[in-house]
Structure formats: C-alpha cells, structure tokens
Design a protein around this motif. Structure first.
Motif, mmCIF file in Angstrom:
data_model
loop_
_atom_site.group_PDB
_atom_site.id
_atom_site.type_symbol
_atom_site.label_atom_id
_atom_site.label_comp_id
_atom_site.label_asym_id
_atom_site.label_seq_id
_atom_site.Cartn_x
_atom_site.Cartn_y
_atom_site.Cartn_z
ATOM 1 N N UNK A 72 0.819 -1.205 0.000
ATOM 2 C CA UNK A 72 0.000 0.000 0.000
ATOM 3 C C UNK A 72 0.858 1.262 0.000
ATOM 4 N N UNK A 73 2.049 1.167 0.584
ATOM 5 C CA UNK A 73 2.965 2.308 0.655
ATOM 6 C C UNK A 73 4.343 1.868 0.182
ATOM 7 N N UNK B 80 7.928 1.918 -2.422
ATOM 8 C CA UNK B 80 8.328 1.941 -3.831
ATOM 9 C C UNK B 80 7.462 1.063 -4.721
ATOM 10 N N UNK B 81 6.755 0.094 -4.151
ATOM 11 C CA UNK B 81 5.902 -0.802 -4.927
ATOM 12 C C UNK B 81 4.427 -0.451 -4.804
ATOM 13 N N UNK B 82 4.134 0.759 -4.355
ATOM 14 C CA UNK B 82 2.746 1.123 -4.057
ATOM 15 C C UNK B 82 1.840 1.142 -5.282
ATOM 16 N N UNK B 83 2.407 1.187 -6.496
ATOM 17 C CA UNK B 83 1.572 1.155 -7.701
ATOM 18 C C UNK B 83 0.717 -0.110 -7.735
ATOM 19 N N UNK B 84 1.225 -1.195 -7.142
ATOM 20 C CA UNK B 84 0.451 -2.432 -7.126
ATOM 21 C C UNK B 84 -0.818 -2.294 -6.299
ATOM 22 N N UNK C 35 4.390 -2.390 3.039
ATOM 23 C CA UNK C 35 5.220 -1.192 3.004
ATOM 24 C C UNK C 35 6.373 -1.318 2.003
ATOM 25 N N UNK C 36 6.210 -2.183 1.005
ATOM 26 C CA UNK C 36 7.236 -2.417 -0.035
ATOM 27 C C UNK C 36 8.562 -2.869 0.558
ATOM 28 N N UNK C 37 8.497 -3.617 1.646
ATOM 29 C CA UNK C 37 9.691 -4.040 2.375
ATOM 30 C C UNK C 37 9.563 -5.525 2.700
#
Length: 448
Positions: free
Chosen positions: A65-66, A68-72, A108-110
C-alpha cells in the motif's frame, strides 16, 4: 531432478547450493513468527479476530500500500473492492455457504514488513488463506511465513523460479502449504528471443538488480544467460548486480557500447529504469531494443519516461486481448480492463489479471475443500484445476515445474506512444497463439 551436495543435503533446483532443512526451519522460525511485532499495521475490510456472529471465510491479502511498490496497491484495492461485491453472498465450502471477509495488510514495499504483515494475518486476523502478489520481494517472505506457520497461501506476480529457488525449494520435498502461479524464466527467455530475432538482433546486454527477481534473471541455468542457446551473444558487466536506487549506470553503458550490444534486458524497478534511460540519452546509446520486465508494468511509469518510453519492449502476461473469461462472472479480459479504467481512471495493467485470478483460484479451492480446516483447504489448493481470467491454473500439472507451481504463458509487447498516452501492444504471440497480435514490432526510436 534436484542434485545433491557431498554431505547428502539436497540442492535447491537450479542453484547448486544446499537447500534449507525445512524441518529445522519450522522449529526455528515458528517461534520467531509468533513473536514478530505487529504494531503500526492497519487491517482493512475487517481485521479483528472477534468470534461474534457466524463463522466467516477469512481471506488475507498482502499488498504494498505504501513505498516503492505502491503502484500495485491501486490494482489490489480495485480487485479487493470488486471481490467484496462478487462474494457478498458468500462461498460454498463442504456443502455449506459461509460469508466472506477480506483482510488487507500493508507490506510497506519491504521484505521484512511483508513477513510481519503475513504473521499479523495469521495470528491476529486468523485468516483461512493468505493471498499475495506484487513481485518476489513481497510474495517470497509472505509465502515463507505461511509455510512456517502451516497456513494455506496462494501467490503470483513473480517468476516461478524466483519464488521457488528464492525459498530453497526442493522437488523431493515440495512445500505443503504454499502454491504459486505465474510464468517462468523459460517463457520470458523464449519471448524475448522471438522479439529480438524479429529485429535482427544478435548481441544482448544484461543489467539486473541485486534482489530476488534479479537473481532469477541472472541465473546461468535458467535465466537470461540461457539465450546463448538461441545463438545470441551476451554481455553482463556485473557479477552481483546493482543495488536498487543506483545513481549511475555508466559502467554498464560503457561495456554495452564497447561490445556492440543491440538490445538491453533487465528487471529493474521503475525509478532505476528512469535513471538508466536518462543515462542512455547522455551517453548517446540507442540500441534496437530495450526489453525490460517489472518496470514497464504500469502505464503511469512509462508516462513518467516521456518520449523515451516509446518503443520499449516487455513480456505481456495478461492483456485485454487475452481470450479468457472470469470464472466468477464470465466477463472477458476486455471487460475487466474496461471496468478497471472506469473505476480508477487509468489504463489496464498486466498485474490486474493476476491479482483478480488469485481470488478465482482461492474460490475454486474453497469449493473443493471438505471443510474450513486448514489441512482441507491446502489439500484442495493442491488439486485446483481452474479456468481463470489469465488462463488455466492447475498446480503441478505441467512438465518440468514443481508440484507447487502452475506455469502460465507469455507473449511479447511494445509500448506505443499515441499523443500524450501510451498503449501496450502485443507484437509477438509465439508463446500463446490464442492471443492476437495488435501491431508489428519496431525498433526503439532514437530519443527526441
């Protein structure tokens, strides 16, 4: 078949390294997973473990949701809302209909936070199945936590070798709780090779990040280096890959220019591709093709490249042209793409089909389960044979893939600039002749 090491420990498929002792892993990591902190994570669409009311089927979903990968998450939020409507009347399990609750957690893209999100779904939200996509950096840690804690998990949107080898998979000891469907590196290599041949390319340069997806791309046994079997010459300047967020790719470009590279291939994040593309302009390097995975999934990321996004090539795992229908509504791939556009005001993306298909596979599995016991659900997932919006999904049904994997197909695509918009067109269908070719492939135009 898997090989072995001198001490008798089975080797992970295609890696040449010892596999993780899964029994030791379960003993060691089970306690750690229970103790993982959950503070700061918010569950959407429910999230409590309250026993009030009738028994529900609880589907957990991990998304970025947040970060660097938030576009997903734009796609995932749409799919979750759609499924809340489609499953409003419940699902049938063991002859009985149960209401459905979908619980969403943020990775969180982590990688570490993705694992924590999975443990929250398992221990706080007490979900029956965990669903996850959004690249290997999300799917792998989530699947690991589910395997450790004996919770059914279905994942997608990561090359199957990355998911399998990145977890120490071994064909002699398949996973018991975790299943994955997506294309494999053999598919992406064949698709890229077919497109490069159309352009008369013989020399290819590889750039890859130091992450799970990059490791799959660079693997000499099944990754991009196997294009040598297709009579291509390969230049790969780095031994371990670049760190995501790299500020310069000058060393790569210097090596590519020196070797006369005609196509560059990689699996960067969108921000890294933008950096690389700027450097190609400043160093006056225009190959016949820039063929990139992951960074070209979303129209918004291509738009951010401006005119340098025109002509970039990539694999296409799902599109409005794919001749498949939803098992839940019978709507076509084109219908799904148009519905998403109307709801979110943006163009379709490949991940849309696969995020949607996660729920199709889950519903199919639940329908085949004898009960809501986790063992019964896992057994039903193993036997899934589903016709989904991305095509057939049946775990372990294809040769040369593990029992936990369902391999899907690929075609070749190219981004085409039309005024101020970009459209991803199918330009090669050698990997799936059922998908119509939209337009001929063309060379990458020089930047303007």
């Amino acid at each position: 078949m898997a090989g072995g090491t001198d001490d008798g420990v089975p080797a992970a498929v295609g890696t040449g390294r010892p596999a993780v002792d899964r029994r030791s892993l379960l003993r060691w990591a089970g306690t750690a997973a229970v103790a993982a902190p959950a503070a700061g994570l918010l569950a959407a669409c429910g999230g409590s473990s309250s026993s009030d009311g009738p028994r529900k089927v609880r589907l957990g979903y991990v998304t970025s949701r947040t970060g660097t990968l938030s576009a997903y998450s734009v796609v995932d939020s749409y799919v979750v809302q759609t499924m809340q409507t489609l499953l409003a009347d419940g699902v049938k399990v063991g002859g009985r209909t149960y209401p459905v609750e979908i619980v969403v957690r943020d990775s969180e893209s982590d990688r570490h936070r993705a694992g924590i999100a999975a443990t929250d779904l398992i221990f706080k939200d007490k979900v029956d199945i965990v669903l996850v996509g959004g690249t290997s950096d999300t799917a792998i840690p989530v699947a690991d936590q589910c395997e450790i804690n004996q919770v059914p998990c279905i994942s997608t949107n990561a090359p199957w070798q990355s998911w399998w080898n990145g977890r120490g998979g071994n064909v002699d000891m398949p996973f018991n709780w975790t299943y994955h469907f997506f294309w494999g590196m053999e598919d992406v290599v064949a698709t890229y090779a077919a497109m490069w041949r159309q352009l008369g390319i013989t020399k290819v340069g590889l750039m890859y990040p130091a992450d799970d997806d990059g490791a799959a791309f660079a693997n000499p046994d099944f990754g991009i280096p196997t294009i040598r079997n297709y009579d291509f010459q390969l230049t790969s300047p780095a031994n371990s890959g670049y760190q995501p967020g790299a500020e310069s790719f000058e060393s790569y470009l210097t090596a590519f220019k020196s070797a006369g590279v005609q196509a560059v291939v990689g699996i960067p994040q969108a921000a890294d591709l933008a950096t690389f593309r700027r450097k190609t302009r400043s160093m006056d390097f225009t190959p016949k093709a820039l063929t990139m995975s992951k960074a070209l999934d979303f129209q918004e990321d291509v738009l951010a490249l401006g005119s340098t996004g025109d002509g970039l090539t990539t694999e296409v795992a799902w599109s409005p042209s794919h001749p498949y229908r939803s098992s839940l509504t019978n709507k076509s791939s084109l219908d799904l793409a148009n519905d998403f556009d109307r709801a979110r005001g943006r163009g379709w993306t490949q991940t849309l089909g696969y995020s949607y298909a996660l729920f199709e596979v889950a519903v199919k599995a639940l329908g085949g389960a004898a009960s809501l016991e986790r063992e019964a659900i896992a057994a039903a997932i193993k036997e899934v044979d589903a016709q989904t919006i991305v095509g057939p999904v049946a775990f372990g049904s294809q040769p040369n893939v593990p029992k936990n994997v369902a391999r899907t197909t690929l075609v070749g695509g190219q981004w085409d600039q039309i005024d101020n918009r970009f459209a991803l067109k199918v330009v090669n269908n050698s990997g799936n002749s059922k998908v119509a070719v939209d337009t001929p492939l063309r060379e990458l135009p020089p930047p303007v």
